[in-house]
Write a protein that holds these residues in place. Structure first.
Motif, PDB file in Angstrom:
ATOM      1  N   ARG A   1       0.607  -1.142  -0.245  1.00 30.03           N
ATOM      2  CA  ARG A   1       0.569  -0.125  -0.266  1.00 30.03           C
ATOM      3  C   ARG A   1       0.349   1.207   0.176  1.00 30.03           C
ATOM      4  O   ARG A   1       0.459   2.296  -0.136  1.00 30.03           O
ATOM      5  CB  ARG A   1      -1.364  -0.395   0.973  1.00 30.03           C
ATOM      6  N   LEU A   2       2.538   0.934   0.087  1.00 26.97           N
ATOM      7  CA  LEU A   2       2.958   2.286   0.345  1.00 26.97           C
ATOM      8  C   LEU A   2       2.866   3.056  -1.171  1.00 26.97           C
ATOM      9  O   LEU A   2       3.322   4.010  -1.434  1.00 26.97           O
ATOM     10  CB  LEU A   2       4.242   1.702   1.530  1.00 26.97           C
TER      11      LEU A   2
ATOM     12  N   GLN B   1       1.237   3.743  -2.755  1.00 23.64           N
ATOM     13  CA  GLN B   1      -0.170   4.931  -2.730  1.00 23.64           C
ATOM     14  C   GLN B   1       0.336   6.502  -2.044  1.00 23.64           C
ATOM     15  O   GLN B   1       0.099   6.788  -0.942  1.00 23.64           O
ATOM     16  CB  GLN B   1      -1.602   4.481  -2.293  1.00 23.64           C
ATOM     17  N   THR B   2       0.972   6.890  -2.468  1.00 23.33           N
ATOM     18  CA  THR B   2       1.940   7.952  -2.262  1.00 23.33           C
ATOM     19  C   THR B   2       1.186   9.406  -2.349  1.00 23.33           C
ATOM     20  O   THR B   2       1.396   9.942  -1.421  1.00 23.33           O
ATOM     21  CB  THR B   2       3.472   8.149  -2.902  1.00 23.33           C
ATOM     22  N   GLY B   3      -0.139   9.370  -3.057  1.00 25.00           N
ATOM     23  CA  GLY B   3      -0.922  10.362  -2.853  1.00 25.00           C
ATOM     24  C   GLY B   3      -0.306  11.605  -3.983  1.00 25.00           C
ATOM     25  O   GLY B   3      -1.111  12.882  -3.799  1.00 25.00           O
ATOM     26  N   ASN B   4       0.718  11.750  -4.286  1.00 27.41           N
ATOM     27  CA  ASN B   4       1.394  12.468  -4.905  1.00 27.41           C
ATOM     28  C   ASN B   4       0.794  12.319  -6.666  1.00 27.41           C
ATOM     29  O   ASN B   4       1.102  11.291  -6.615  1.00 27.41           O
ATOM     30  CB  ASN B   4       2.858  12.489  -5.266  1.00 27.41           C
ATOM     31  N   ILE B   5       1.048  13.562  -7.183  1.00 32.37           N
ATOM     32  CA  ILE B   5      -0.095  13.551  -8.431  1.00 32.37           C
ATOM     33  C   ILE B   5       0.936  12.890  -9.129  1.00 32.37           C
ATOM     34  O   ILE B   5       0.546  12.368 -10.194  1.00 32.37           O
ATOM     35  CB  ILE B   5      -0.775  14.526  -9.019  1.00 32.37           C
ATOM     36  N   GLY B   6       1.931  13.663  -9.302  1.00 32.96           N
ATOM     37  CA  GLY B   6       3.301  13.627 -10.568  1.00 32.96           C
ATOM     38  C   GLY B   6       4.144  12.086 -10.583  1.00 32.96           C
ATOM     39  O   GLY B   6       4.140  11.635 -11.213  1.00 32.96           O
TER      40      GLY B   6
ATOM     41  N   ILE C   1       1.378  10.539 -12.303  1.00 25.33           N
ATOM     42  CA  ILE C   1       1.174  10.275 -13.743  1.00 25.33           C
ATOM     43  C   ILE C   1       3.013   9.428 -14.769  1.00 25.33           C
ATOM     44  O   ILE C   1       2.565   9.397 -15.585  1.00 25.33           O
ATOM     45  CB  ILE C   1       1.675  12.092 -14.206  1.00 25.33           C
ATOM     46  N   PHE C   2       3.371   9.790 -13.235  1.00 26.76           N
ATOM     47  CA  PHE C   2       5.272   9.337 -13.809  1.00 26.76           C
ATOM     48  C   PHE C   2       4.605   7.697 -13.776  1.00 26.76           C
ATOM     49  O   PHE C   2       5.044   6.955 -15.139  1.00 26.76           O
ATOM     50  CB  PHE C   2       6.216   9.142 -12.860  1.00 26.76           C
TER      51      PHE C   2
ATOM     52  N   VAL D   1       2.805   7.041 -17.617  1.00 22.84           N
ATOM     53  CA  VAL D   1       4.025   6.655 -18.551  1.00 22.84           C
ATOM     54  C   VAL D   1       4.881   5.480 -18.633  1.00 22.84           C
ATOM     55  O   VAL D   1       4.584   4.703 -19.707  1.00 22.84           O
ATOM     56  CB  VAL D   1       4.379   8.436 -18.832  1.00 22.84           C
ATOM     57  N   ILE D   2       4.744   5.295 -17.621  1.00 22.08           N
ATOM     58  CA  ILE D   2       5.618   4.212 -17.813  1.00 22.08           C
ATOM     59  C   ILE D   2       4.971   2.891 -17.976  1.00 22.08           C
ATOM     60  O   ILE D   2       5.494   2.379 -18.974  1.00 22.08           O
ATOM     61  CB  ILE D   2       6.363   3.712 -16.192  1.00 22.08           C
TER      62      ILE D   2
ATOM     63  N   VAL E   1       4.487   3.394 -21.743  1.00 27.07           N
ATOM     64  CA  VAL E   1       5.586   2.923 -22.261  1.00 27.07           C
ATOM     65  C   VAL E   1       5.565   1.332 -21.853  1.00 27.07           C
ATOM     66  O   VAL E   1       6.216   0.560 -23.535  1.00 27.07           O
ATOM     67  CB  VAL E   1       7.075   3.786 -21.912  1.00 27.07           C
TER      68      VAL E   1
END
Lengths: 105, 632, 166
Positions: free
Chosen positions: B605-606, B608-613, B616-617, B620-621, B624
């Motif tokens: 569960r870690l 899910q950091t909550g960080n939007i960036g 998105i990263f 994208v990965i 790819v």
């Protein structure tokens, strides 16, 4: 007479891909919500370009009609998105996306 | 009437359902009527079947009821076999069952579990009838298990007493040990013959040579089942403990019917046993040892019911002895006469206990002759029958067994005669101490002494009459009779008939009879001298006994032996398994799975950091990777 | 010939301005560069003879959407100093990720077969007359639904933008 008779379709494909990738780069690169939003618009435009190119190549007007609708939707999306952004700014006094990190474990 | 054979088990089953479901709401009278009436109805149908069968030429009729088990090619129908053996047992079970039901209406009239008692009794009759009527081993097994269950329910009838519950459990568990052998036997029968139906198995068995190993194995396994159910050595200790149940239960189940299930089973499978001489030898030896062993224990017991219990074990030994030497008719004859006089003796003992307000120790009885005349007379008749007094039923059946035993193996005959001597001694000891002499009970008991009501004395009288004249169906030719029973049962045993032929001359038979009667008379006189003339009493609880006497009194400490050698180690192993495997291993694994899942999720569960960036990263990965794998 | 040169020129401008959008520090500059990008793309549309779309593109995007963006930036008073930055490592990994994306996309498109046009070549499909015919016959329902969509968006934006009554 349209450029598609002269310029090969592959070049438009490449151009569109590059623009799309630059949009992705913008989304990943910046922390300001508004710039991210603008990069998303850039991505949409890359797709629009490609659609128009294909529509020209295949002499099928469905592609252009689709672009028309994409533009309408993009406009609506920007309106609502910016409204949300305004709300966030009102609450957090910043447009930094790193502040919006409460939806975690 | 034979076509209506399904009514015979059906009526008691309906009785059980009615009393079992509505018993609490019905009056005692109605419960009695339903309970006794259903068995009486079954008796009436059995009587009709019996008479119809005597008139028929073809003595074996199979009535199909419904298709029971169908699995692939295996098809086992639920059908009843009506032939001389089963119809005889039907009469015994329903007839004596009815008399005991009648007796119970009086004996249990003050008990709050009255309706429950009758429900269990009816259920027992149902299962016992199923056992003898089945046309294949599986239906017999259903009945076998069912009577074991009812025995458990009825022994532990007064369930508030822990000791009674333990006795019930002991009976059930010992039965189960035997049942394992029985079940293995049935499986082996099925594997060998491809069927469990009597008709087909016995037909195919004739092709086997005598002494074939597979037949020996089958018959030995079946005998193990009989050992458990019919209380032979070494699985007999449950029967004396089963006296914890009410006296009608002891009379019905542990004297007349359930314990004879083993005899029935072996008599039914006579062709299999005749073709396995080794098993027959073992059966005869076990029977002979049991009869002697139990008789010795009976000599020293002071509880009226315990004496009768050991007597039952001993008499069952006689029956197995008969089966072992090939006297199938003799064994069945003895089953019949034993049912009469043993039920009579138990019911008489019940009458005594009822009159003595629950006292069962014969040292506190005595002189009951003048207070309980009918009970005393019928008890005397029963005693005369069991010791083999000439003319009574027991005389004919026991002599037939002894004659066949003599012909087969002299040593077994000696055992039989010794057993008869001891039987006479302890039965008359019981009679004299209970009914003759001076009263040794308390004043309260004396006050309450009264003869039992009609519904208890009438069964006693009927059974007494049967004990006296019951032997008339089996008068051998040597005494001028036609031995009706042997003729009647001939079709059932004819495949084993090469063992049944009497080789003894008439003179030898007279001598044997004479020896038996003499031994009985000497023993009776000895008992009379000790207990009436010299008025000796059995030792009181406080008195110290001589070592041999003490050993016999304590039943040779067999129960203690079983406890230490078998029960304690099993308990120990079971406790160990529980602590180690159950608690640690199994629980550990199950809990462990949960713990692992918890731990994994706490790590996953870690993401899910909550960080939007970051999200998105990752997107994208992922794209790819997906595109990458799709072009590869 | 000229068409090819025009194509190269417009493409070059589009890519350059797009990069400037991403990399300029001042948000206002980003907006302006994006407007220029839109103009170049409109130029591409014209090259492809999609005249109606070119006009609509400029009106809607450059004229409306970008103006909206500018309003918001001015309202939030964003400038070069208040602009947050990511760490170097994050920027590097972002560059790598998008580079990978580019490579994979190009790779996946490389082996694709060229589709053959089934219809007869008609350079005039982008003209407003032909486009209008398709739009109002085949795509009438989406057209009407799009109007509902715009109403909903308007209502939503107004609702979101209201200040709560204290």
């Amino acid at each position: 007479m349209s450029a598609i008779e002269i310029v090969p379709l592959n070049w438009y494909l490449l151009l569109s891909t590059v623009l799309f990738t630059i949009g992705v780069l913008g989304v990943l690169f910046r922390r300001n919500a508004i710039i991210i939003f603008m990069s998303v618009e850039l991505m949409l435009n890359a797709v629009n370009l490609l659609l128009v190119a294909f529509s020209s190549y295949l002499s099928d007007s469905k592609g252009q009609v689709f672009v028309f609708f994409i533009m309408a939707v993009a406009a609506a999306e920007v309106a609502v998105g910016l409204a949300i952004l305004m709300m966030v700014y009102r609450n957090t006094k910043s447009s930094d996306i790193n502040i919006l990190n409460k939806l975690k474990w | 009437m034979i076509k209506l054979v399904y009514l015979v088990p059906l009526l008691p089953l309906i009785g059980f359902l009615i009393i079992g479901l509505f018993g609490k709401k019905l009056s005692k009278g109605l419960v009695s009527v339903v309970g006794c009436g259903s068995v009486l109805g079954a008796f009436a149908v059995s009587l009709g079947i019996f008479f119809e069968l005597t008139g028929k030429v073809e003595k074996s009729v199979t009535i199909d009821l419904f298709s029971w088990i169908t699995a692939g090619k295996l098809s086992i129908p639920f059908s009843f076999l009506v032939d001389p053996l089963s119809s005889l047992f039907l009469l015994i079970i329903t007839g004596i069952g009815f008399l005991i039901h009648l007796y119970s209406t009086g004996y249990m009239s003050h008990d709050e579990g009255f309706s429950r008692f009758f429900a269990y009794l009816n259920l027992f009759i149902f299962f016992m009838l199923l056992l003898v009527l089945g046309s294949n081993y599986l239906i017999m097994f259903v009945g076998w298990e069912g009577v074991g269950l009812c025995s458990y329910l009825l022994i532990g009838f007064w369930f508030k007493n822990t000791a009674y519950n333990n006795a019930a459990k002991k009976a059930f568990i010992m039965n189960r040990i035997g049942d394992l052998g029985f079940l293995l036997g049935i499986i082996l029968i099925f594997v060998t013959f491809g069927s469990t139906s009597y008709h087909e198995v016995f037909l195919m068995a004739k092709n086997f040579t005598s002494g074939a190993p597979v037949l020996t194995a089958i018959t030995l396994l079946l005998f193990v089942g009989a050992i458990g159910k019919s209380a032979q050595l070494p699985l007999y200790t449950w029967l004396p403990d089963a006296m914890a149940g009410p006296t009608p239960v002891s009379a019905l189940i542990h004297a007349a019917t359930m314990v004879t299930a083993g005899i029935y089973m072996i008599a039914r499978s006579n062709i299999l046993f005749t073709l396995a001489p080794l098993s027959m030898e073992i059966i005869a030896m076990v029977g002979a040892c049991t009869l002697l062993f139990a008789a010795t224990i009976g000599l020293a017991q002071n509880d009226i019911k315990k004496v009768l219990a050991y007597s039952t074990v001993s008499q069952l030994g006689y029956m197995f002895l008969a089966l072992g030497v090939g006297a199938y008719t003799g064994a069945v004859f003895h089953v019949m006469t034993h049912a009469f006089f043993k039920a009579l003796l138990f019911l008489g003992a019940g009458s005594v206990i009822h009159a003595m307000s629950g006292e069962q120790d014969i040292r506190h009885m005595g002189g009951l002759k003048k207070y309980l005349p009918i009970t005393q007379l019928t008890f005397l008749l029963g005693t005369l029958a069991i010791v083999g007094f000439p003319g009574f039923s027991g005389f004919f059946s026991k002599d037939e067994i002894l004659a066949h035993a003599y012909e087969h193996n002299k040593l077994l005959w000696v055992f039989g005669v010794l057993g008869a001597a001891m039987t006479t001694f302890y039965m008359f000891r019981l009679y004299f101490l209970t009914f003759k002499g001076d009263f040794r009970g308390t004043k309260d008991q004396l006050h309450h002494l009264h003869e039992s009501p009609k519904n208890m004395t009438i069964p006693l009288m009927v059974l007494a009459a049967l004990s006296v004249v019951g032997g008339l169906v089996g008068i051998p030719e040597v005494l001028g009779g036609t031995h009706f029973l042997e003729e009647f049962l001939k079709p059932v045993f004819e495949d084993s008939s090469f063992r049944l032929i009497h080789h003894l001359s008439h003179e030898t038979e007279y001598i044997l009879m004479g020896v038996a009667v003499t031994v009985m008379t000497v023993s009776l006189y000895y008992a009379y001298t000790v207990y009436v003339k010299n008025k000796t009493l059995p030792a009181d609880e406080s008195q110290e006994l001589k070592p041999l006497h003490k050993l016999v009194y304590k039943k040779y400490l067999i129960d203690e032996l079983y406890d230490n050698a078998i029960t304690q180690p099993l308990n120990f192993i079971s406790g160990g398994l529980h602590k180690v495997i159950d608690n640690q291993l199994v629980d550990g694994i199950v809990n462990g799975v949960g713990t692992v899942v918890n731990w994994t999720s706490s790590k996953v569960r870690l993401v899910q950091t909550g960080n939007i960036g970051f999200y998105i990263f990752v997107m994208v990965i992922s794209i790819v990777l997906i595109l990458f794998t799709s072009i590869m | 010939m000229i068409t090819t040169y025009l194509f190269y020129f417009l493409s070059f401008l589009a890519i350059m301005f797009a990069l400037m959008v991403v990399f300029s520090k001042n948000p206002v500059h980003s907006v302006l560069y994006l407007v220029l990008t839109f103009f170049t793309i409109a130029g591409h549309y014209v090259l492809l003879n999609a005249q109606f779309l070119a006009a609509v593109h400029i009106i809607v995007y450059a004229g409306a959407i970008m103006v909206l963006f500018l309003f918001v930036i001015m309202l939030l008073n964003l400038n070069k100093e208040t602009e947050p930055h990511k760490g170097v490592w994050l920027k590097a990994s972002a560059a790598v990720a998008s580079g990978l994306l580019l490579v994979v996309l190009v790779g996946s498109l490389k082996g694709a077969e060229t589709i053959v046009a089934t219809n007869a070549f008609n350079p005039n499909i982008g003209l407003i007359e032909n486009l209008g015919k398709t739009l109002f016959t085949d795509f009438l329902l989406p057209f009407e639904v799009a109007s509902i969509l715009l109403i909903v968006a308007m209502v939503g934006a107004v609702m979101l933008g209201k200040r709560s009554i204290k």
